[in-house]
Design a protein around this motif. Structure first.
Motif, PDB file in Angstrom:
ATOM      1  N   THR A 131       0.654  -1.215   0.015  1.00  0.00           N
ATOM      2  CA  THR A 131      -0.086   0.204   0.009  1.00  0.00           C
ATOM      3  C   THR A 131       0.873   1.273  -0.095  1.00  0.00           C
ATOM      4  O   THR A 131       1.827   1.403   0.616  1.00  0.00           O
ATOM      5  CB  THR A 131      -0.822   0.020   1.467  1.00  0.00           C
ATOM      6  OG1 THR A 131      -1.663  -1.253   1.318  1.00  0.00           O
ATOM      7  CG2 THR A 131      -1.784   1.232   1.231  1.00  0.00           C
ATOM      8  N   GLU A 172      -9.606  -2.255  -8.642  1.00  0.00           N
ATOM      9  CA  GLU A 172      -9.947  -0.923  -8.529  1.00  0.00           C
ATOM     10  C   GLU A 172      -8.846  -0.392  -7.758  1.00  0.00           C
ATOM     11  O   GLU A 172      -8.976   1.308  -7.549  1.00  0.00           O
ATOM     12  CB  GLU A 172     -11.331  -0.946  -7.806  1.00  0.00           C
ATOM     13  CG  GLU A 172     -12.691  -1.160  -8.690  1.00  0.00           C
ATOM     14  CD  GLU A 172     -12.751  -2.845  -8.709  1.00  0.00           C
ATOM     15  OE1 GLU A 172     -11.888  -3.422  -7.896  1.00  0.00           O
ATOM     16  OE2 GLU A 172     -13.761  -3.276  -9.343  1.00  0.00           O
ATOM     17  N   GLU A 173      -8.224  -0.947  -6.965  1.00  0.00           N
ATOM     18  CA  GLU A 173      -7.167  -0.063  -6.037  1.00  0.00           C
ATOM     19  C   GLU A 173      -6.042   0.368  -6.700  1.00  0.00           C
ATOM     20  O   GLU A 173      -5.112   1.134  -6.059  1.00  0.00           O
ATOM     21  CB  GLU A 173      -6.917  -1.120  -4.993  1.00  0.00           C
ATOM     22  CG  GLU A 173      -6.122  -2.269  -5.217  1.00  0.00           C
ATOM     23  CD  GLU A 173      -6.903  -3.386  -5.620  1.00  0.00           C
ATOM     24  OE1 GLU A 173      -6.308  -4.738  -5.908  1.00  0.00           O
ATOM     25  OE2 GLU A 173      -8.102  -3.244  -6.070  1.00  0.00           O
ATOM     26  N   SER A 174      -5.874  -0.080  -7.961  1.00  0.00           N
ATOM     27  CA  SER A 174      -4.622   0.366  -8.637  1.00  0.00           C
ATOM     28  C   SER A 174      -4.801   1.269  -9.872  1.00  0.00           C
ATOM     29  O   SER A 174      -6.207   1.659 -10.073  1.00  0.00           O
ATOM     30  CB  SER A 174      -3.975  -1.113  -9.494  1.00  0.00           C
ATOM     31  OG  SER A 174      -3.633  -1.819  -8.511  1.00  0.00           O
ATOM     32  N   GLY A 220      -3.887   3.849  -2.001  1.00  0.00           N
ATOM     33  CA  GLY A 220      -4.056   2.781  -3.107  1.00  0.00           C
ATOM     34  C   GLY A 220      -2.872   1.791  -3.101  1.00  0.00           C
ATOM     35  O   GLY A 220      -2.018   1.874  -2.200  1.00  0.00           O
ATOM     36  N   ARG A 221      -3.014   0.907  -3.772  1.00  0.00           N
ATOM     37  CA  ARG A 221      -2.075  -0.109  -4.109  1.00  0.00           C
ATOM     38  C   ARG A 221      -0.849   0.441  -4.796  1.00  0.00           C
ATOM     39  O   ARG A 221      -0.907   1.240  -5.670  1.00  0.00           O
ATOM     40  CB  ARG A 221      -2.656  -1.217  -5.280  1.00  0.00           C
ATOM     41  CG  ARG A 221      -2.024  -2.715  -5.174  1.00  0.00           C
ATOM     42  CD  ARG A 221      -2.110  -3.438  -3.664  1.00  0.00           C
ATOM     43  NE  ARG A 221      -3.282  -3.659  -3.296  1.00  0.00           N
ATOM     44  CZ  ARG A 221      -3.762  -4.925  -3.141  1.00  0.00           C
ATOM     45  NH1 ARG A 221      -2.831  -5.858  -3.358  1.00  0.00           N
ATOM     46  NH2 ARG A 221      -4.807  -4.774  -2.687  1.00  0.00           N
TER      47      ARG A 221
END
Length: 429
Positions: free
Chosen positions: A27, A348-350, A357-358
């Protein structure tokens, strides 16, 4: 890792100088203009460096690196039937493993950390991705030319095993998608039953859609005028999130069908042009509200896995074809190679450099000649960069490529083994 005093391409796609970005595990925990109070371990000097979101390849056949340069100057039907299919029929699990490793190494070199894959020997591809730290949405191409149902096909049991052993493996880096290879390689019964199975198991869908005019028109002739998009919609395939590769010959309501179902169009301009298939109408896709992502396709038809090439071509091709120099902007092309690609994979986190975010990131060498002068930083990234400016690639907070070196890939051995695999197959043809 702490990126110190580094320029950052923010969520707004503007460059923010002299930032600090702290990464812990997978993260991005800190993003600011002042040094953080916390210790993030190694400090990376950001002088003359730009931190961007890593890229996502929305359509690939990674093991086809073994066929790079093998089938040239052929139309798609001859390319497939006379060269590719006979070669692939000789491929074994080990060939897929080494071909995948070679592909993942190439993609990491160009800042790509994730790909949507369609092939076979899925377990070998999963093993290659897990060993390298790469992310992959894996699917096995379902083909059927007789009256059997989906559960009667050998690939059904392969899917069951792949799903059981690898779906969600590597902290979610490996995901299993359902793949229908195409309308012309399947039957309505198989498509309907496979679509139901995907819904039962909560899987995403990956398919080839309207890649050639022949494919598109023959579908209409077989199915009472239905285009491939309308045909697949009627069978429920788009009831799950889907990625449709190519989308070259869409027409009429096809654009609304994709928008209505949230289907991502994975456009592959280099491959489509090389095979003389045409090119997708990105301008109309974007105006219709369809999510546009970019893919390389396989190395047999590209011949590289460099998403920077796809970005540039996507940004300029449609200017010429439409006569409108504003047709596809660098902003739209970059989003297609990053955020939209990850969204098409359900990640979605990237796809953005943001706190929380990732940590899927790439570092660009701003000292490279191609990055100067700087009138438009994003324009330089999309239209001037060639991928050689990537000096670090990180997936889930783990550095996988840095300054010409791989942290989890023995490149010399991979190149040797892949060459041996290709040479053996040639002797068997």
């Amino acid at each position: 890792m702490l990126f110190s005093k580094i320029a950052v391409l923010g969520e707004d796609l503007a460059v923010h100088p002299d930032c600090y970005v702290g990464v812990r595990e997978e993260t991005i925990e800190y993003l600011g203009t002042e040094p953080p109070a916390e210790d993030f371990g190694e400090v990376y000097d950001g002088k003359n460096r730009l931190l961007i979101p890593a890229l996502a390849n929305a359509h690939s056949h990674a093991p086809m690196t073994l066929l790079r340069g093998y089938a040239e100057n052929l139309a798609l039907e001859d390319w497939l039937n006379k060269k590719v299919f006979p070669f692939e029929a000789k491929m074994k699990g080990g060939d897929v493993y080494w071909g995948s490793l070679l592909a993942f190494a190439e993609m990491l070199r160009f800042g790509v950390v994730s790909s949507t894959e369609m092939y076979y020997f899925g377990e070998e591809m999963a093993r290659a991705a897990l060993e390298t730290g790469f992310k992959a949405n894996l699917s096995l191409g379902v083909l059927c030319f007789d009256g059997r149902g989906f559960s009667e096909l050998p690939i059904y049991s392969e899917y069951q095993g792949l799903l059981r052993m690898f779906h969600g493996a590597g902290n979610g880096r490996i995901r299993v998608d359902l793949c229908i290879h195409g309308e012309y390689t399947s039957t309505p019964r198989v498509v309907r039953e496979a679509a139901d199975w995907a819904k039962e198991n909560g899987l995403r869908v990956h398919l080839h859609l309207s890649e050639t005019k022949k494919e598109h028109e023959e579908c209409k002739a077989r199915h009472e005028g239905m285009t491939p998009a309308r045909y697949f919609e009627s069978l429920g395939l788009f009831d799950r999130p889907a990625t449709a590769a190519h989308c070259v010959w869409l027409e009429g309501e096809d654009f609304d069908i994709l928008r209505r179902h949230g289907v991502a169009a994975a456009c592959c301009p280099v491959s489509n042009l090389k095979l003389a298939s045409g090119f997708a109408d990105l301008r109309r896709l974007l105006k219709s509200g369809v999510r546009v992502a970019l893919g390389t396709d396989g190395a047999a038809s590209n011949n590289s896995l460099n998403l920077f090439e796809e970005m540039k071509l996507a940004a300029i091709l449609y200017k010429a074809s439409s006569g409108d120099p504003t047709a596809v902007t660098p902003r739209e092309a970059f989003a297609a190679a990053t955020k939209n690609g990850f969204l098409s994979q359900g990640r979605e986190e990237s796809g953005a450099v943001r706190a929380g975010g990732r940590a899927d990131l790439a570092v660009i060498d701003l000292a490279a000649p191609s990055m100067h002068p700087v009138h438009d930083p994003l324009g330089n990234l999309v239209l001037a960069a060639n991928g050689g400016e990537v000096c670090l690639t990180m997936a889930d907070g783990r550095v996988l490529y840095r300054d010409g070196e791989y942290t989890a890939i023995d490149l010399e051995r991979v190149v040797f083994e892949a060459q041996c695999c290709a040479a053996r197959i040639l002797t068997e043809l």
